[in-house]
Structures are given as structure tokens and as C-alpha cells.
Write a protein that holds these residues in place. Structure first.
Motif, PDB file in Angstrom:
ATOM      1  N   TYR A  42       4.730  -2.547  19.232  1.00 35.97           N
ATOM      2  CA  TYR A  42       4.520  -2.298  17.814  1.00 35.97           C
ATOM      3  C   TYR A  42       3.149  -1.659  17.632  1.00 35.97           C
ATOM      4  O   TYR A  42       2.177  -2.084  18.252  1.00 35.97           O
ATOM      5  N   THR A  43       3.073  -0.647  16.797  1.00 41.46           N
ATOM      6  CA  THR A  43       1.790  -0.051  16.442  1.00 41.46           C
ATOM      7  C   THR A  43       1.522  -0.372  14.987  1.00 41.46           C
ATOM      8  O   THR A  43       2.288   0.028  14.108  1.00 41.46           O
ATOM      9  N   PHE A  44       0.461  -1.129  14.760  1.00 38.87           N
ATOM     10  CA  PHE A  44       0.070  -1.525  13.413  1.00 38.87           C
ATOM     11  C   PHE A  44      -1.039  -0.601  12.925  1.00 38.87           C
ATOM     12  O   PHE A  44      -1.871  -0.152  13.708  1.00 38.87           O
ATOM     13  N   SER A  45      -1.050  -0.352  11.653  1.00 34.00           N
ATOM     14  CA  SER A  45      -2.135   0.405  11.041  1.00 34.00           C
ATOM     15  C   SER A  45      -2.659  -0.382   9.857  1.00 34.00           C
ATOM     16  O   SER A  45      -1.929  -1.144   9.215  1.00 34.00           O
ATOM     17  N   VAL A  46      -3.936  -0.218   9.573  1.00 33.79           N
ATOM     18  CA  VAL A  46      -4.541  -0.858   8.399  1.00 33.79           C
ATOM     19  C   VAL A  46      -5.701   0.027   7.929  1.00 33.79           C
ATOM     20  O   VAL A  46      -6.392   0.641   8.729  1.00 33.79           O
ATOM     21  N   TYR A  47      -5.845   0.120   6.623  1.00 37.45           N
ATOM     22  CA  TYR A  47      -7.008   0.769   6.048  1.00 37.45           C
ATOM     23  C   TYR A  47      -7.352   0.049   4.754  1.00 37.45           C
ATOM     24  O   TYR A  47      -6.535  -0.674   4.189  1.00 37.45           O
ATOM     25  N   GLY A  48      -8.598   0.214   4.328  1.00 35.12           N
ATOM     26  CA  GLY A  48      -9.064  -0.446   3.121  1.00 35.12           C
ATOM     27  C   GLY A  48      -9.175   0.524   1.971  1.00 35.12           C
ATOM     28  O   GLY A  48      -9.405   1.721   2.166  1.00 35.12           O
ATOM     29  N   VAL A  49      -9.026  -0.008   0.755  1.00 38.34           N
ATOM     30  CA  VAL A  49      -9.152   0.788  -0.465  1.00 38.34           C
ATOM     31  C   VAL A  49     -10.123   0.058  -1.392  1.00 38.34           C
ATOM     32  O   VAL A  49      -9.957  -1.144  -1.647  1.00 38.34           O
ATOM     33  N   THR A  50     -11.138   0.782  -1.878  1.00 42.17           N
ATOM     34  CA  THR A  50     -12.087   0.179  -2.815  1.00 42.17           C
ATOM     35  C   THR A  50     -11.492   0.147  -4.215  1.00 42.17           C
ATOM     36  O   THR A  50     -10.478   0.792  -4.494  1.00 42.17           O
ATOM     37  N   PHE A  51     -12.153  -0.562  -5.122  1.00 38.91           N
ATOM     38  CA  PHE A  51     -11.672  -0.641  -6.500  1.00 38.91           C
ATOM     39  C   PHE A  51     -11.726   0.720  -7.194  1.00 38.91           C
ATOM     40  O   PHE A  51     -11.038   0.948  -8.186  1.00 38.91           O
ATOM     41  N   LEU A  52     -12.492   1.660  -6.647  1.00 35.20           N
ATOM     42  CA  LEU A  52     -12.551   3.013  -7.211  1.00 35.20           C
ATOM     43  C   LEU A  52     -11.531   3.955  -6.567  1.00 35.20           C
ATOM     44  O   LEU A  52     -11.436   5.117  -6.954  1.00 35.20           O
ATOM     45  N   GLY A  53     -10.817   3.456  -5.581  1.00 28.61           N
ATOM     46  CA  GLY A  53      -9.787   4.261  -4.931  1.00 28.61           C
ATOM     47  C   GLY A  53     -10.235   4.981  -3.671  1.00 28.61           C
ATOM     48  O   GLY A  53      -9.453   5.728  -3.078  1.00 28.61           O
ATOM     49  N   ALA A  54     -11.484   4.781  -3.235  1.00 34.55           N
ATOM     50  CA  ALA A  54     -11.940   5.379  -1.984  1.00 34.55           C
ATOM     51  C   ALA A  54     -11.230   4.681  -0.821  1.00 34.55           C
ATOM     52  O   ALA A  54     -10.991   3.478  -0.860  1.00 34.55           O
ATOM     53  N   VAL A  55     -10.886   5.450   0.202  1.00 37.91           N
ATOM     54  CA  VAL A  55     -10.092   4.945   1.323  1.00 37.91           C
ATOM     55  C   VAL A  55     -10.903   4.998   2.619  1.00 37.91           C
ATOM     56  O   VAL A  55     -11.542   6.010   2.910  1.00 37.91           O
TER      57      VAL A  55
END
Length: 136
Positions: A42-55
Motif C-alpha cells: 500500500y502506498t499512503f499519501s498525506v498532506y496538510g492544509v492550513t486554515f487559509l488553504g495553503a497546502v
């Protein structure tokens, strides 16, 4: 105080798992082992998003699930110094998980001793195929 990130999880290799992960927003992920197929990667991916929508940049991690865990291998050598005039014996001991159905008789050993700091098949000077190996 800074606002926490929202996390977006996914699986690029398994669409059904990807759909299940779409509801996860925390910084950590827990999966039941029974929910994953044996002998699959399995290949998992994760990224974060700020409250302003920056990724943030995405992070990928591969996880291979085995139907039986591999044994833990310990290599036993005598204490140094190692002398050219003395024979040195090294051996390996396999420890199996309590849930594994394998036995020591199903394990095969391959030893290779090579010259230099980095392994190279071209530099192999000694090889063996039993639980124990003699270094002359």
C-alpha cells in the motif's frame, strides 16, 4: 496561537482504501490489520492544509503487508580480535513470531563475505548456505 493543520490522507494504490481515508483529518492514522490484504503493498499519501488553504508538500509512505511476519535474525560472532591464524565461526539464529506457521526447517541461509566497505557481488570472496559459516 497558530491554527492546526487539517490533514488529507489517501492511498494511491488502492481506490477502496482511498475512499475510506477521505474522512480522516488528524495528523495520525490508525488502521486495523484485518482491513488490509495480505501480501500487498500500500502506498499512503498525506498532506496538510492550513486554515487559509495553503497546502504542504505531500509525503508518501509504502507499507507491505505479509501473510506471515518474517523471522528475526540474529548473527552471532565471537568477540574480536579476529586473527588470520585462527578460524572464526559465525552462526545465525532465527526467532519466529508466535503467530507464524513457519519453522526453522523452512528457512534457507545465504552468507556472502565481500572485500570493502560497500557490498558488491563482484567482491565476494567467501559464501555459504547453512546456519553456520566458517571464516578461515
Amino acid at each position: 496561537s497558530p491554527r492546526p493543520l487539517t490533514f488529507v490522507w489517501g492511498s494511491r494504490t488502492h481506490p477502496a482504501l482511498d475512499a475510506n481515508l477521505s474522512t480522516e483529518v488528524s495528523s495520525s492514522l490508525s488502521l486495523r490489520g484485518a482491513s488490509l490484504e495480505a501480501d500487498a503493498t500500500y502506498t499512503f499519501s498525506v498532506y496538510g492544509v492550513t486554515f487559509l488553504g495553503a497546502v504542504t508538500d505531500a509525503v508518501l509512505h509504502s507499507l507491505t503487508i505479509r501473510s506471515a511476519p518474517p523471522p528475526l535474525l540474529a548473527i552471532n560472532m565471537p568477540a574480536s580480535p579476529y586473527l588470520r591464524t585462527a578460524t572464526t565461526w559465525i552462526n545465525a539464529q532465527a526467532t519466529y513470531s508466535a503467530c507464524a506457521s513457519d519453522t526453522a526447517s523452512s528457512l534457507t541461509y545465504t552468507w556472502e563475505v565481500s572485500v570493502g566497505a560497500a557490498y558488491s557481488e563482484a567482491n565476494v570472496i567467501l559464501s555459504g548456505s547453512s546456519e553456520e559459516m566458517r571464516l578461515p
